[in-house]
Design an enzyme around this catalytic site. Structure first.
Site, PDB file in Angstrom:
ATOM      1  N   GLU A   1       0.868  -1.184   0.000  1.00 33.63           N
ATOM      2  CA  GLU A   1       0.000   0.000   0.000  1.00 33.63           C
ATOM      3  C   GLU A   1       0.896   1.222   0.000  1.00 33.63           C
ATOM      4  O   GLU A   1       2.093   1.114   0.302  1.00 33.63           O
ATOM      5  CB  GLU A   1      -0.873   0.007   1.263  1.00 33.63           C
ATOM      6  CG  GLU A   1      -1.811  -1.176   1.344  1.00 33.63           C
ATOM      7  CD  GLU A   1      -2.725  -1.118   2.573  1.00 33.63           C
ATOM      8  OE1 GLU A   1      -2.579  -0.188   3.400  1.00 33.63           O
ATOM      9  OE2 GLU A   1      -3.572  -2.010   2.681  1.00 33.63           O
ATOM     10  N   PRO A   2       0.326   2.401  -0.267  1.00 37.96           N
ATOM     11  CA  PRO A   2       1.159   3.606  -0.245  1.00 37.96           C
ATOM     12  C   PRO A   2       1.949   3.721   1.066  1.00 37.96           C
ATOM     13  O   PRO A   2       3.107   4.119   1.060  1.00 37.96           O
ATOM     14  CB  PRO A   2       0.147   4.741  -0.414  1.00 37.96           C
ATOM     15  CG  PRO A   2      -0.963   4.109  -1.207  1.00 37.96           C
ATOM     16  CD  PRO A   2      -1.045   2.695  -0.746  1.00 37.96           C
ATOM     17  N   GLY A   3       1.347   3.332   2.206  1.00 37.29           N
ATOM     18  CA  GLY A   3       2.049   3.436   3.488  1.00 37.29           C
ATOM     19  C   GLY A   3       2.501   2.097   4.058  1.00 37.29           C
ATOM     20  O   GLY A   3       2.917   2.013   5.209  1.00 37.29           O
TER      21      GLY A   3
ATOM     22  N   GLY B   1       7.770 -16.648  -3.223  1.00 42.18           N
ATOM     23  CA  GLY B   1       7.890 -15.554  -4.201  1.00 42.18           C
ATOM     24  C   GLY B   1       9.332 -15.116  -4.366  1.00 42.18           C
ATOM     25  O   GLY B   1       9.790 -14.808  -5.470  1.00 42.18           O
TER      26      GLY B   1
ATOM     27  N   ILE C   1      31.482  -3.507 -20.434  1.00 44.45           N
ATOM     28  CA  ILE C   1      32.197  -4.268 -21.473  1.00 44.45           C
ATOM     29  C   ILE C   1      31.737  -3.824 -22.868  1.00 44.45           C
ATOM     30  O   ILE C   1      32.537  -3.686 -23.785  1.00 44.45           O
ATOM     31  CB  ILE C   1      31.986  -5.794 -21.270  1.00 44.45           C
ATOM     32  CG1 ILE C   1      32.758  -6.252 -20.025  1.00 44.45           C
ATOM     33  CG2 ILE C   1      32.406  -6.585 -22.504  1.00 44.45           C
ATOM     34  CD1 ILE C   1      32.483  -7.698 -19.604  1.00 44.45           C
TER      35      ILE C   1
ATOM     36  N   GLY D   1      30.687  -0.929 -23.550  1.00 44.78           N
ATOM     37  CA  GLY D   1      31.047   0.485 -23.727  1.00 44.78           C
ATOM     38  C   GLY D   1      29.869   1.298 -24.244  1.00 44.78           C
ATOM     39  O   GLY D   1      28.733   1.097 -23.803  1.00 44.78           O
TER      40      GLY D   1
ATOM     41  N   GLU E   1       9.150  -7.759  -3.757  1.00 45.93           N
ATOM     42  CA  GLU E   1       9.070  -8.978  -2.924  1.00 45.93           C
ATOM     43  C   GLU E   1      10.073  -8.930  -1.770  1.00 45.93           C
ATOM     44  O   GLU E   1      10.665  -9.937  -1.384  1.00 45.93           O
ATOM     45  CB  GLU E   1       9.195 -10.229  -3.787  1.00 45.93           C
ATOM     46  CG  GLU E   1       8.083 -10.233  -4.829  1.00 45.93           C
ATOM     47  CD  GLU E   1       7.628 -11.570  -5.300  1.00 45.93           C
ATOM     48  OE1 GLU E   1       7.830 -12.559  -4.598  1.00 45.93           O
ATOM     49  OE2 GLU E   1       7.022 -11.606  -6.380  1.00 45.93           O
TER      50      GLU E   1
ATOM     51  N   THR F   1      12.777  -5.702  -0.178  1.00 46.71           N
ATOM     52  CA  THR F   1      14.044  -5.068  -0.573  1.00 46.71           C
ATOM     53  C   THR F   1      15.223  -5.903  -0.067  1.00 46.71           C
ATOM     54  O   THR F   1      15.053  -6.779   0.798  1.00 46.71           O
ATOM     55  CB  THR F   1      14.147  -3.672   0.068  1.00 46.71           C
ATOM     56  OG1 THR F   1      14.051  -3.849   1.498  1.00 46.71           O
ATOM     57  CG2 THR F   1      13.049  -2.733  -0.406  1.00 46.71           C
TER      58      THR F   1
END
Ligand code: CAA
Length: 380
Positions: free
Chosen positions: A127-129, A242, A337, A339, A363, A365
């Site tokens: 959720e946002p929070g 997961g 590699i 470049g 899933e 951090t």
């Protein structure tokens, strides 16, 4: 100790590699550019049994072990990490908890179409929070007779805009904290459910990541998944599997970037010889190969641990932590590699570099994986 794949595991790896080369790799760059969900590919993966790989046959699944799942995930993600995460969410985050915690009726009605790939699932926890602090759920579930009424918002939901079936976590009683959380199976056609927006992302752009709203969504009581008070355990135990899925997605990205680097370093000439002849490149190849192998061993070991039947939270967290950080390292070295060519969309390592980053975030951090690992270690 046995490091060889079984006959079935070898067959699945070949089947997935062949399918990925024919159907997934040719469109990967284009669907990334256009942010286009690979509907046709997902349908074909369902026909091959790739959308419900570990589910029992009687519920429409392919009844394979977790090592087969990891091998297939690795091959699909090697071709296209977006397609990999679509597959991973359906298998690990939706089919698995339905089979583990569902009633017989729930499995026949909701699991079977998901396992066959006829329907697609999404796992709605964040959720946002409530990101890393997953227990801080503010989506509310209130009982009204024999129906639950859901209100709230979910964030960063993979498959959210394309899913038919949603596994939704909601708080029934804040005073109970995580023990008030319940899991619900929600039909995406329910009144009051809507997709608010799709995220524009750095990587895995062909998979959809959506913000979802639940506005008085009525869910029949028989769509509660698991017993009262167990929603948070359903969520956490599901994430254990997961994380093995995301470790194998990261592994696929590692393998793609590594193999492209080896090929390129043998072809690209500077100062009159292939750049693979220079020690600066050789050392990079050695470090990339070693990390790739270590990521593979941890991921296969976690899948094996899951099949042994005990708790595998720590193995899964280690595999996810290491493979995702390896994908960051390996794709960064791959761009180096290549470049200037590596920085250009003409070559695939630019996409691998962008796709790798999310594996250190979703899933759980890398910091959340370290919390899980250290808490298990300190308990020993
Ligand atoms: N299996 C079973 N039970 C578990 C469990 C597990 N793996 N992990 C924890 N629990 C139980 C604990 O035993 C404890 O139970 P009791 O209360 O009975 O003792 C309870 O759950 C609470 O455990 P914690 O105190 O450890 O919980 P916490 O609130 O401190 O959380 C955390 C710890 C590791 C940070 C956890 O919140 C976490 O993993 N956060 C990351 C969230 C996450 O991974 N979100 C991913 C969203 S989905 C997604 O990303 C999908 C996608 O897009 C592809």
């Amino acid at each position: 100790m046995q490091f060889e794949l079984t006959e079935q595991q070898r067959m699945i790896k070949e089947l997935a590699a062949d399918f990925a080369a024919r159907e997934v790799a040719p469109i990967a760059a284009q669907i990334d550019e256009e942010e286009r969900f690979p509907t046709e590919v997902v349908k074909k993966m369902g026909e091959l049994g790739f959308m419900g790989m570990n589910v029992a046959e009687k519920y429409g699944g392919a009844a394979m072990d977790s090592v087969c799942y990891v091998l297939a995930m690795e091959e699909i993600s090697k071709a296209c990490a977006s397609t990999g995460v679509i597959m991973s969410v359906n298998n690990s985050l939706v089919c698995w908890p339905l089979e583990k915690y569902g009633t017989e009726e729930q499995k026949m009605k909701w699991l079977a179409p998901l396992a066959k790939g006829e329907k697609l699932g999404a796992y709605c926890l964040s959720e946002p929070g409530a990101g890393t602090d997953a227990a801080a759920q503010t989506t509310k579930a209130k009982k009204d007779g024999d129906t639950w009424v859901l209100n709230g918002m979910k964030n960063f939901i993979t498959n959210g805009a394309n899913a038919d079936t949603l596994l939704v976590f909601a708080q029934t009683d804040e005073s109970l904290k995580h023990k008030g959380i319940l899991a619900f199976i929600v039909d995406a056609k329910s009144d009051g459910f809507s997709v608010i927006r799709k995220e524009e992302k750095m990587g895995i752009r062909a998979s959809d990541t959506a913000q979802l709203a639940f506005d008085n969504v009525r869910v029949p009581a028989d769509q509660q998944l698991g017993a009262d008070g167990t929603g948070f355990k359903v969520a956490m135990s599901t994430l254990d599997g997961g994380r093995i899925g995301i470790a194998s997605q990261a592994l696929g990205i590692c393998a793609a970037a590594y193999e492209a680097s080896v090929r390129y370093s043998k072809e690209r000439e500077q100062f009159g010889r292939a750049i693979a002849k220079f020690q600066a490149i050789q050392w990079k190849i050695a470090d990339m190969a070693t990390r790739l192998e270590a990521a593979r061993l941890l991921t296969y070991k976690a899948a094996w641990a899951k099949d042994q039947g005990g708790r595998y939270s720590e193995e899964a967290a280690m595999a996810k932590l290491y493979a995702s950080e390896a994908s960051h390292y390996i794709t960064n070295e791959a761009v180096q590699i290549f470049g200037g060519n590596g920085y250009s969309k003409e070559y695939p390592v630019e996409r691998h570099f962008r796709d790798a980053k999310i594996t250190e975030i979703y899933e759980g951090t890398s910091e959340a994986q370290r919390m899980v690992i250290s808490s298990m270690e300190l308990r020993k």
